[in-house]
Structure formats: structure tokens, C-alpha cells
Design a protein around this motif. Structure first.
Motif, PDB file in Angstrom:
ATOM      1  N   VAL A  46      22.379  59.239  11.874  1.00  0.00           N
ATOM      2  CA  VAL A  46      23.730  58.455  12.156  1.00  0.00           C
ATOM      3  C   VAL A  46      23.090  57.484  13.561  1.00  0.00           C
ATOM      4  O   VAL A  46      21.975  57.619  13.936  1.00  0.00           O
ATOM      5  CB  VAL A  46      24.426  59.130  13.903  1.00  0.00           C
ATOM      6  N   ASN A  47      23.634  56.388  13.187  1.00  0.00           N
ATOM      7  CA  ASN A  47      23.198  54.692  14.035  1.00  0.00           C
ATOM      8  C   ASN A  47      23.227  54.998  15.285  1.00  0.00           C
ATOM      9  O   ASN A  47      24.094  54.318  15.334  1.00  0.00           O
ATOM     10  CB  ASN A  47      22.920  53.642  12.454  1.00  0.00           C
ATOM     11  N   GLU A  48      22.762  54.978  16.165  1.00  0.00           N
ATOM     12  CA  GLU A  48      23.684  54.617  17.500  1.00  0.00           C
ATOM     13  C   GLU A  48      22.757  52.787  17.995  1.00  0.00           C
ATOM     14  O   GLU A  48      22.681  53.073  19.070  1.00  0.00           O
ATOM     15  CB  GLU A  48      23.187  55.379  18.365  1.00  0.00           C
ATOM     16  N   LEU A  49      21.885  52.420  17.318  1.00  0.00           N
ATOM     17  CA  LEU A  49      21.570  51.194  17.927  1.00  0.00           C
ATOM     18  C   LEU A  49      22.061  50.527  16.892  1.00  0.00           C
ATOM     19  O   LEU A  49      23.226  49.720  17.549  1.00  0.00           O
ATOM     20  CB  LEU A  49      19.497  51.134  17.116  1.00  0.00           C
ATOM     21  N   THR A  50      21.710  48.983  15.516  1.00  0.00           N
ATOM     22  CA  THR A  50      22.153  48.239  15.900  1.00  0.00           C
ATOM     23  C   THR A  50      21.779  48.368  14.027  1.00  0.00           C
ATOM     24  O   THR A  50      21.196  48.887  13.871  1.00  0.00           O
ATOM     25  CB  THR A  50      21.179  46.940  16.160  1.00  0.00           C
ATOM     26  N   THR A  79      26.250  49.617  13.596  1.00  0.00           N
ATOM     27  CA  THR A  79      26.020  50.381  14.952  1.00  0.00           C
ATOM     28  C   THR A  79      27.276  51.303  15.052  1.00  0.00           C
ATOM     29  O   THR A  79      28.082  51.410  15.029  1.00  0.00           O
ATOM     30  CB  THR A  79      26.322  49.312  16.115  1.00  0.00           C
ATOM     31  N   GLY A  80      26.448  52.834  15.057  1.00  0.00           N
ATOM     32  CA  GLY A  80      28.176  53.667  15.115  1.00  0.00           C
ATOM     33  C   GLY A  80      28.581  54.656  14.198  1.00  0.00           C
ATOM     34  O   GLY A  80      28.931  55.503  13.808  1.00  0.00           O
ATOM     35  N   GLU A  81      27.754  54.025  13.153  1.00  0.00           N
ATOM     36  CA  GLU A  81      28.095  54.262  11.361  1.00  0.00           C
ATOM     37  C   GLU A  81      27.212  55.445  11.522  1.00  0.00           C
ATOM     38  O   GLU A  81      25.764  55.649  11.675  1.00  0.00           O
ATOM     39  CB  GLU A  81      27.172  53.789  10.183  1.00  0.00           C
ATOM     40  N   SER A  82      27.672  56.224  10.481  1.00  0.00           N
ATOM     41  CA  SER A  82      27.157  57.331   9.798  1.00  0.00           C
ATOM     42  C   SER A  82      27.380  57.639   8.251  1.00  0.00           C
ATOM     43  O   SER A  82      27.982  57.205   8.057  1.00  0.00           O
ATOM     44  CB  SER A  82      27.267  59.073  10.531  1.00  0.00           C
TER      45      SER A  82
END
Length: 155
Positions: A46-50, A79-82
Motif C-alpha cells: 500500500v503506497n501512502e506517499l507518491t 499514491t493510495g494504490e495497493s
């Protein structure tokens, strides 16, 4: 004059007779093929950055010393993608290394990650401060199994 001709002929023949060595039979050795990587685990990132490219690699001495990681485990994760990622067997002591490069050429790194099949890892920042970057790892039940500090630097 005959003597001079014989000397010249001998000088020309000597390199031909003694300059070459017999080639080994079989020619050059074939390079050994690289072993196929066997992917045994799947995790969710899970990407919570950029937006970034991510590499999850076995933690081995060779992988720790190189900056050539090959194809990204997950490319262009927004960003926000899993995203589900297939993992090879872990490295030394059962660990993985985390490497990420974002679209702004910022490099992220963490070592000693313990990951099991079906677990989730997410990169996040607390309070908008890059010094508080962490990778949090949760098991299939959602229990936190580890929180790892992330080093970040501009390339």
C-alpha cells in the motif's frame, strides 16, 4: 646471398611454428545459466506517499551491496494504490530489503523486513515529516508484525 635468404625464411617461419598454442578441445566454456527465481509468497503493498517504483528483494550480502536491482517488483504504484507483489524466498535470516524510487527521484530504503505470504506492507509518513517515514507490516488478521524506519534521500 643464399645465407641471407635462409635467415629471412627462418625468421618468418619461427613465429609460425612456435607462436601458436593448441586450442583446448571444446572451445570456450559456455556461461552457466542464471537460476530461475522461484516466487513463493505474495504480499500486498500500500503506497501512502507518491507514485513510485518498488523493489522487494531477498536480504543477501550481494543485494545489500548493489544498486542494480533489476525489474521493479511493482512499477508506477500510484499514491493510495495497493498492489499485490510476488516475492522470492527471503534472504539471510529470513529477511527482505525494501527499495523505492519515486517520480521526483527520491530514494527510500529499509532493511530487515520480515514478510510472510498474505501479509500487507504500507509505506507512510507521520505528520508530513520525511524523518518519520515507516514501513508497517501487518499479518493476514491485520495485526502489526513490524514497523521499520525508512531512510529517504534525493538522488
Amino acid at each position: 646471398m643464399k645465407k641471407t635468404v635462409w635467415i629471412i625464411v627462418c625468421c618468418l617461419l619461427l613465429p609460425l611454428l612456435f607462436g601458436c598454442q593448441a586450442e583446448e578441445q571444446g572451445g570456450a566454456a559456455e556461461p552457466e545459466p542464471k537460476p530461475e527465481i522461484e516466487y513463493t509468497r505474495t504480499v500486498t503493498f500500500v503506497n501512502e506517499l507518491t507514485e513510485a517504483d518498488l523493489w522487494l528483494l531477498p536480504q543477501t550480502e550481494a543485494n545489500l551491496k548493489t544498486t542494480l536491482w533489476g525489474t521493479a517488483s511493482a512499477a508506477k504504484v500510484k499514491t493510495g494504490e495497493s498492489r499485490e507483489i510476488r516475492l522470492p524466498e527471503p534472504g539471510d535470516a529470513g529477511c527482505y530489503i525494501f527499495r523505492m524510487i519515486d517520480v521526483d527521484q527520491c530514494y527510500y530504503s529499509a532493511n530487515d523486513l520480515v514478510l510472510e505470504d498474505g501479509w500487507t506492507l504500507r509505506i507512510m509518513v507521520e505528520d508530513g515529516d520525511l524523518e518519520t517515514l515507516t514501513v508497517e507490516v501487518k499479518d493476514t488478521d491485520g495485526a502489526v508484525k513490524g514497523t521499520y524506519s525508512v531512510f529517504a534521500a534525493m538522488l
